[in-house]
Scaffold this motif. Structure first.
Motif, PDB file in Angstrom:
ATOM      1  N   ILE A   4       3.804  19.135  -3.036  1.00  0.00           N
ATOM      2  CA  ILE A   4       5.348  18.476  -3.217  1.00  0.00           C
ATOM      3  C   ILE A   4       6.032  18.732  -2.260  1.00  0.00           C
ATOM      4  O   ILE A   4       6.021  19.563  -1.655  1.00  0.00           O
ATOM      5  CB  ILE A   4       5.660  19.461  -4.261  1.00  0.00           C
ATOM      6  CG1 ILE A   4       4.868  19.417  -5.774  1.00  0.00           C
ATOM      7  CG2 ILE A   4       7.274  18.840  -4.601  1.00  0.00           C
ATOM      8  CD1 ILE A   4       5.415  20.407  -6.848  1.00  0.00           C
ATOM      9  N   VAL A   5       6.758  17.479  -1.674  1.00  0.00           N
ATOM     10  CA  VAL A   5       7.506  17.561  -0.534  1.00  0.00           C
ATOM     11  C   VAL A   5       8.944  17.235  -1.057  1.00  0.00           C
ATOM     12  O   VAL A   5       9.321  16.264  -1.634  1.00  0.00           O
ATOM     13  CB  VAL A   5       7.011  16.273   0.456  1.00  0.00           C
ATOM     14  CG1 VAL A   5       8.096  16.248   1.742  1.00  0.00           C
ATOM     15  CG2 VAL A   5       5.728  16.790   1.053  1.00  0.00           C
ATOM     16  N   GLU A  26       4.098  29.396  -9.723  1.00  0.00           N
ATOM     17  CA  GLU A  26       3.325  30.668  -9.932  1.00  0.00           C
ATOM     18  C   GLU A  26       3.565  31.311 -11.419  1.00  0.00           C
ATOM     19  O   GLU A  26       2.546  31.580 -12.068  1.00  0.00           O
ATOM     20  CB  GLU A  26       4.055  31.844  -8.739  1.00  0.00           C
ATOM     21  CG  GLU A  26       3.279  33.089  -8.862  1.00  0.00           C
ATOM     22  CD  GLU A  26       3.805  34.164  -7.897  1.00  0.00           C
ATOM     23  OE1 GLU A  26       3.695  35.200  -8.467  1.00  0.00           O
ATOM     24  OE2 GLU A  26       4.029  33.752  -6.978  1.00  0.00           O
ATOM     25  N   ALA A  27       4.522  31.281 -12.166  1.00  0.00           N
ATOM     26  CA  ALA A  27       4.614  31.573 -13.543  1.00  0.00           C
ATOM     27  C   ALA A  27       3.798  30.640 -14.280  1.00  0.00           C
ATOM     28  O   ALA A  27       3.393  31.393 -15.428  1.00  0.00           O
ATOM     29  CB  ALA A  27       6.077  31.605 -13.813  1.00  0.00           C
ATOM     30  N   LYS A  28       3.632  29.407 -14.102  1.00  0.00           N
ATOM     31  CA  LYS A  28       2.940  28.544 -14.821  1.00  0.00           C
ATOM     32  C   LYS A  28       1.401  28.740 -14.547  1.00  0.00           C
ATOM     33  O   LYS A  28       0.616  28.089 -15.095  1.00  0.00           O
ATOM     34  CB  LYS A  28       3.231  27.249 -14.673  1.00  0.00           C
ATOM     35  CG  LYS A  28       4.624  26.925 -15.416  1.00  0.00           C
ATOM     36  CD  LYS A  28       4.896  25.433 -14.881  1.00  0.00           C
ATOM     37  CE  LYS A  28       5.263  24.530 -16.076  1.00  0.00           C
ATOM     38  NZ  LYS A  28       4.657  24.366 -17.317  1.00  0.00           N
ATOM     39  N   GLY A  29       1.030  29.332 -13.508  1.00  0.00           N
ATOM     40  CA  GLY A  29      -0.327  29.421 -13.082  1.00  0.00           C
ATOM     41  C   GLY A  29      -0.915  28.253 -12.116  1.00  0.00           C
ATOM     42  O   GLY A  29      -2.093  28.203 -12.118  1.00  0.00           O
ATOM     43  N   ASP A  30       0.197  27.421 -11.787  1.00  0.00           N
ATOM     44  CA  ASP A  30      -0.153  26.425 -11.071  1.00  0.00           C
ATOM     45  C   ASP A  30      -0.696  26.669  -9.387  1.00  0.00           C
ATOM     46  O   ASP A  30       0.114  27.554  -8.893  1.00  0.00           O
ATOM     47  CB  ASP A  30       0.829  25.400 -11.185  1.00  0.00           C
ATOM     48  CG  ASP A  30       1.001  24.906 -12.366  1.00  0.00           C
ATOM     49  OD1 ASP A  30       0.310  25.136 -13.022  1.00  0.00           O
ATOM     50  OD2 ASP A  30       1.907  24.085 -12.686  1.00  0.00           O
ATOM     51  N   ASP A  31      -1.500  26.019  -8.925  1.00  0.00           N
ATOM     52  CA  ASP A  31      -1.574  26.119  -7.377  1.00  0.00           C
ATOM     53  C   ASP A  31      -0.885  24.872  -6.845  1.00  0.00           C
ATOM     54  O   ASP A  31      -1.363  23.768  -6.943  1.00  0.00           O
ATOM     55  CB  ASP A  31      -3.371  25.863  -7.278  1.00  0.00           C
ATOM     56  CG  ASP A  31      -3.614  26.096  -5.696  1.00  0.00           C
ATOM     57  OD1 ASP A  31      -2.916  26.723  -5.023  1.00  0.00           O
ATOM     58  OD2 ASP A  31      -4.658  25.623  -5.327  1.00  0.00           O
ATOM     59  N   ALA A  32       0.296  25.165  -6.026  1.00  0.00           N
ATOM     60  CA  ALA A  32       1.082  24.174  -5.646  1.00  0.00           C
ATOM     61  C   ALA A  32       1.608  24.684  -4.170  1.00  0.00           C
ATOM     62  O   ALA A  32       1.803  25.559  -3.791  1.00  0.00           O
ATOM     63  CB  ALA A  32       2.239  23.913  -6.413  1.00  0.00           C
ATOM     64  N   LYS A  33       1.633  23.696  -3.340  1.00  0.00           N
ATOM     65  CA  LYS A  33       2.400  23.638  -2.005  1.00  0.00           C
ATOM     66  C   LYS A  33       3.492  22.847  -2.330  1.00  0.00           C
ATOM     67  O   LYS A  33       3.427  21.736  -2.204  1.00  0.00           O
ATOM     68  CB  LYS A  33       1.288  23.241  -0.723  1.00  0.00           C
ATOM     69  CG  LYS A  33       1.789  23.198   0.474  1.00  0.00           C
ATOM     70  CD  LYS A  33       0.931  22.446   1.291  1.00  0.00           C
ATOM     71  CE  LYS A  33       1.705  22.270   2.678  1.00  0.00           C
ATOM     72  NZ  LYS A  33       1.286  21.232   3.479  1.00  0.00           N
ATOM     73  N   ILE A  34       4.638  23.775  -1.814  1.00  0.00           N
ATOM     74  CA  ILE A  34       5.968  23.208  -1.959  1.00  0.00           C
ATOM     75  C   ILE A  34       6.580  23.518  -0.569  1.00  0.00           C
ATOM     76  O   ILE A  34       6.718  24.838  -0.243  1.00  0.00           O
ATOM     77  CB  ILE A  34       6.604  23.457  -3.161  1.00  0.00           C
ATOM     78  CG1 ILE A  34       5.980  23.335  -4.222  1.00  0.00           C
ATOM     79  CG2 ILE A  34       8.137  23.040  -3.043  1.00  0.00           C
ATOM     80  CD1 ILE A  34       6.577  24.418  -5.401  1.00  0.00           C
ATOM     81  N   LYS A  47       2.103  11.784   4.180  1.00  0.00           N
ATOM     82  CA  LYS A  47       0.457  11.615   4.264  1.00  0.00           C
ATOM     83  C   LYS A  47      -0.198  12.047   3.378  1.00  0.00           C
ATOM     84  O   LYS A  47      -0.993  11.573   2.816  1.00  0.00           O
ATOM     85  CB  LYS A  47       0.072  11.297   5.509  1.00  0.00           C
ATOM     86  CG  LYS A  47       0.647  10.519   6.600  1.00  0.00           C
ATOM     87  CD  LYS A  47       0.507  10.839   8.046  1.00  0.00           C
ATOM     88  CE  LYS A  47       1.071   9.869   9.122  1.00  0.00           C
ATOM     89  NZ  LYS A  47       1.048  10.122  10.360  1.00  0.00           N
ATOM     90  N   ASP A  48       0.101  13.305   3.264  1.00  0.00           N
ATOM     91  CA  ASP A  48      -0.751  14.353   2.313  1.00  0.00           C
ATOM     92  C   ASP A  48      -0.007  14.658   1.191  1.00  0.00           C
ATOM     93  O   ASP A  48      -0.497  15.517   0.345  1.00  0.00           O
ATOM     94  CB  ASP A  48      -1.085  15.450   3.087  1.00  0.00           C
ATOM     95  CG  ASP A  48      -2.100  15.063   4.555  1.00  0.00           C
ATOM     96  OD1 ASP A  48      -2.759  14.163   4.343  1.00  0.00           O
ATOM     97  OD2 ASP A  48      -1.793  15.884   5.309  1.00  0.00           O
ATOM     98  N   ALA A  49       1.127  14.340   0.832  1.00  0.00           N
ATOM     99  CA  ALA A  49       2.018  14.748  -0.227  1.00  0.00           C
ATOM    100  C   ALA A  49       1.568  13.921  -1.569  1.00  0.00           C
ATOM    101  O   ALA A  49       0.833  12.792  -1.445  1.00  0.00           O
ATOM    102  CB  ALA A  49       3.404  14.178   0.057  1.00  0.00           C
ATOM    103  N   ASP A  50       1.893  14.674  -2.864  1.00  0.00           N
ATOM    104  CA  ASP A  50       1.498  14.123  -4.020  1.00  0.00           C
ATOM    105  C   ASP A  50       2.669  13.572  -4.469  1.00  0.00           C
ATOM    106  O   ASP A  50       2.699  12.513  -5.589  1.00  0.00           O
ATOM    107  CB  ASP A  50       0.877  14.990  -4.968  1.00  0.00           C
ATOM    108  CG  ASP A  50      -0.404  15.521  -4.484  1.00  0.00           C
ATOM    109  OD1 ASP A  50      -1.181  14.653  -4.123  1.00  0.00           O
ATOM    110  OD2 ASP A  50      -0.675  16.750  -4.330  1.00  0.00           O
TER     111      ASP A  50
END
Length: 103
Positions: A4-5, A26-34, A47-50
């Protein structure tokens, strides 16, 4: 992993929001790069964002960002109230909704 950008004027004003969004993920147990970046960095970071979320202060750049992603990923403006309150949970939910709608 969700990438997530956040885009703002200088990449600095959203740093607190990023931290709060990371806690929500983190509270949802998600693996996210923000991460937050300045509008000047858009072409490099999408380029690499979702998903790309724009701070309300750069909402006028929405077309530029949409052109940069060429329809590949969703782009939206962060709700002004959620941004003002630095409500990481709400903004993270916005990102997840966009990702779900664009599968």
């Amino acid at each position: 992993m969700k990438n997530i950008v956040l885009i703002c004027a200088a990449g600095m004003s959203t740093s607190l929001l990023v931290t709060k969004m990371e806690k929500a993920a983190e509270a949802k147990g998600d693996d996210a790069k923000i991460a937050a970046y300045s509008i000047a960095e858009v072409n490099d970071v999408v380029k690499d964002a979702d998903v790309v979320l724009l701070g309300p202060q750069v909402r006028y750049q929405e077309k530029t960002v949409k052109d940069a992603v060429a329809g590949r990923i969703p782009v939206d403006v962060i709700d002004m109230l959620a941004y003002g309150k630095m409500d990481g949970e709400t903004v993270y939910a916005q990102a997840l909704k966009l990702l779900e709608e664009n599968k």
